[in-house]
Write an enzyme that holds these catalytic residues in place. Structure first.
Site, PDB file in Angstrom:
ATOM      1  N   GLY A  21       0.805  -1.201   0.000  1.00 36.96           N
ATOM      2  CA  GLY A  21       0.000   0.000   0.000  1.00 36.96           C
ATOM      3  C   GLY A  21       0.842   1.256   0.000  1.00 36.96           C
ATOM      4  O   GLY A  21       0.549   2.233  -0.699  1.00 36.96           O
ATOM      5  N   ARG A  25       7.252   1.871   1.070  1.00 32.76           N
ATOM      6  CA  ARG A  25       7.554   0.460   1.317  1.00 32.76           C
ATOM      7  C   ARG A  25       7.917  -0.229   0.007  1.00 32.76           C
ATOM      8  O   ARG A  25       8.750  -1.136  -0.014  1.00 32.76           O
ATOM      9  CB  ARG A  25       6.370  -0.246   1.978  1.00 32.76           C
ATOM     10  CG  ARG A  25       6.704  -1.638   2.498  1.00 32.76           C
ATOM     11  CD  ARG A  25       5.580  -2.204   3.323  1.00 32.76           C
ATOM     12  NE  ARG A  25       5.358  -1.405   4.524  1.00 32.76           N
ATOM     13  CZ  ARG A  25       4.216  -1.375   5.204  1.00 32.76           C
ATOM     14  NH1 ARG A  25       3.184  -2.092   4.793  1.00 32.76           N
ATOM     15  NH2 ARG A  25       4.116  -0.628   6.278  1.00 32.76           N
ATOM     16  N   ARG A  44       1.653  11.123  -8.884  1.00 28.11           N
ATOM     17  CA  ARG A  44       0.949  11.319  -7.625  1.00 28.11           C
ATOM     18  C   ARG A  44       1.708  10.732  -6.429  1.00 28.11           C
ATOM     19  O   ARG A  44       1.112  10.394  -5.399  1.00 28.11           O
ATOM     20  CB  ARG A  44      -0.462  10.740  -7.678  1.00 28.11           C
ATOM     21  CG  ARG A  44      -1.324  11.309  -8.793  1.00 28.11           C
ATOM     22  CD  ARG A  44      -2.751  10.859  -8.694  1.00 28.11           C
ATOM     23  NE  ARG A  44      -3.536  11.357  -9.829  1.00 28.11           N
ATOM     24  CZ  ARG A  44      -4.854  11.479  -9.824  1.00 28.11           C
ATOM     25  NH1 ARG A  44      -5.553  11.125  -8.747  1.00 28.11           N
ATOM     26  NH2 ARG A  44      -5.496  11.935 -10.882  1.00 28.11           N
ATOM     27  N   ARG A  88      -0.375  -8.788  -3.233  1.00 34.00           N
ATOM     28  CA  ARG A  88      -0.406  -7.721  -2.240  1.00 34.00           C
ATOM     29  C   ARG A  88       0.539  -8.078  -1.100  1.00 34.00           C
ATOM     30  O   ARG A  88       0.477  -9.182  -0.546  1.00 34.00           O
ATOM     31  CB  ARG A  88      -1.823  -7.532  -1.697  1.00 34.00           C
ATOM     32  CG  ARG A  88      -1.841  -6.731  -0.397  1.00 34.00           C
ATOM     33  CD  ARG A  88      -3.168  -6.124  -0.057  1.00 34.00           C
ATOM     34  NE  ARG A  88      -3.277  -5.832   1.374  1.00 34.00           N
ATOM     35  CZ  ARG A  88      -2.590  -4.906   2.032  1.00 34.00           C
ATOM     36  NH1 ARG A  88      -1.692  -4.167   1.386  1.00 34.00           N
ATOM     37  NH2 ARG A  88      -2.768  -4.721   3.324  1.00 34.00           N
ATOM     38  N   SER A  91       0.336  -4.902   5.625  1.00 35.71           N
ATOM     39  CA  SER A  91       0.111  -5.212   7.030  1.00 35.71           C
ATOM     40  C   SER A  91      -1.345  -5.570   7.268  1.00 35.71           C
ATOM     41  O   SER A  91      -2.221  -5.254   6.459  1.00 35.71           O
ATOM     42  CB  SER A  91       0.515  -4.029   7.912  1.00 35.71           C
ATOM     43  OG  SER A  91      -0.209  -2.873   7.541  1.00 35.71           O
ATOM     44  N   ASP A 206      -0.427  -5.353  14.164  1.00 34.18           N
ATOM     45  CA  ASP A 206      -1.117  -5.040  15.417  1.00 34.18           C
ATOM     46  C   ASP A 206      -2.172  -6.102  15.683  1.00 34.18           C
ATOM     47  O   ASP A 206      -2.483  -6.909  14.804  1.00 34.18           O
ATOM     48  CB  ASP A 206      -1.742  -3.641  15.371  1.00 34.18           C
ATOM     49  CG  ASP A 206      -2.703  -3.491  14.204  1.00 34.18           C
ATOM     50  OD1 ASP A 206      -3.918  -3.583  14.429  1.00 34.18           O
ATOM     51  OD2 ASP A 206      -2.254  -3.278  13.058  1.00 34.18           O
ATOM     52  N   ARG A 219       9.346  -2.456  11.946  1.00 32.56           N
ATOM     53  CA  ARG A 219       8.472  -2.967  10.889  1.00 32.56           C
ATOM     54  C   ARG A 219       9.231  -3.478   9.677  1.00 32.56           C
ATOM     55  O   ARG A 219       8.884  -4.516   9.125  1.00 32.56           O
ATOM     56  CB  ARG A 219       7.465  -1.890  10.473  1.00 32.56           C
ATOM     57  CG  ARG A 219       6.452  -1.619  11.569  1.00 32.56           C
ATOM     58  CD  ARG A 219       5.256  -0.850  11.068  1.00 32.56           C
ATOM     59  NE  ARG A 219       4.258  -0.727  12.131  1.00 32.56           N
ATOM     60  CZ  ARG A 219       2.973  -0.501  11.931  1.00 32.56           C
ATOM     61  NH1 ARG A 219       2.522  -0.364  10.702  1.00 32.56           N
ATOM     62  NH2 ARG A 219       2.139  -0.408  12.930  1.00 32.56           N
TER      63      ARG A 219
END
Length: 237
Positions: A21, A25, A44, A88, A91, A206, A219
């Site tokens: 996403g 990353r 963008r 995909r 997280s 989480d 992370r």
């Protein structure tokens, strides 16, 4: 030719695309795991990089947050650039006590509230988005080679990040939903529509039940297993 959201030239996008996403990353994953990387998109601020993994061409391209955003990028990557395998990497929040922070969840199916952009295609039909089995099987095999917990099953792709429906969470937990994220269901649906392969591999960042969360400075290391599993699965299946 370029699309409204992707400026890459034809040939700059590999048939295998990993989709986090977060565009940064994507940058981290490309710099860490690919050789000979090239920036192929930054429209963008949505970064995309193409390189090679063990000699195989790979693009790592951000998807943005939520199902409408990943729908745009997945559609354009498939229809305009010839992507054949989309995975995909991101997280998720755990929804079962036996799942731990840093574990990997591989989404076999993805439950939704029925309000994804694809709802208009199916009308009264409750379509069940699911992963490509070959990719799923290969990802499970790759995950078992690592010293990390892995869980395979149904996840929840939510339309809302700041949800306030504990009653809904309770029902999903009771029915074995492994975790919650915001993109996989639409990726699976778009891939099925165009006859290509899709999979979601997520790191638990989480926990909805214990309220434990992975510190931001940890992370990247924890997300490494997820990226390696996705890359190995893409070329084993």
């Amino acid at each position: 030719m370029p699309t409204p959201h992707i400026s890459a030239a034809i040939g700059d996008i590999a048939e295998t695309v990993l989709m986090p996403g977060d565009p940064y990353r994507a940058k981290w994953a490309a710099e860490t795991y690919l050789d000979d990387i090239k920036l192929v998109n930054e429209v963008r601020g949505m970064l995309g990089f193409t390189g090679t993994y063990k000699g195989n061409p790979v693009t790592i391209h951000g998807s943005g947050m939520g199902m409408p955003s990943i729908s745009i990028y997945a559609n354009e990557l498939i229809t305009e650039y010839g992507a054949k395998t989309l995975i995909r990497i991101g997280s998720c929040g755990a929804m079962q006590h036996h799942i731990k922070v840093r574990d990997v969840v591989i989404a076999m199916t993805a439950t939704t509230m029925g309000t994804t952009p694809s709802a208009g295609f199916f009308k009264e039909i409750n379509y069940a988005p699911c992963a490509n089995y070959g990719l799923l099987e290969a990802a499970v095999a790759a995950a078992r080679q690592k010293d990390t917990g892995v869980h395979v099953g149904n996840i929840y792709s939510s339309d809302i990040f700041y949800a306030e429906r504990p009653d809904l969470d309770e029902v999903m937990i009771r029915h074995g939903i492994l975790g919650v994220e915001m993109e996989a269901a639409e990726l699976y649906t778009v891939a099925a529509r165009h006859g290509v392969r899709a999979l979601g591999v997520m790191t638990v960042s989480d926990h909805l039940l214990t309220h434990e969360a992975l510190p931001s400075d940890q992370r990247e290391k924890s997300f490494g297993d997820m990226v390696e599993i996705a890359l190995e699965a893409a070329f084993a299946a």
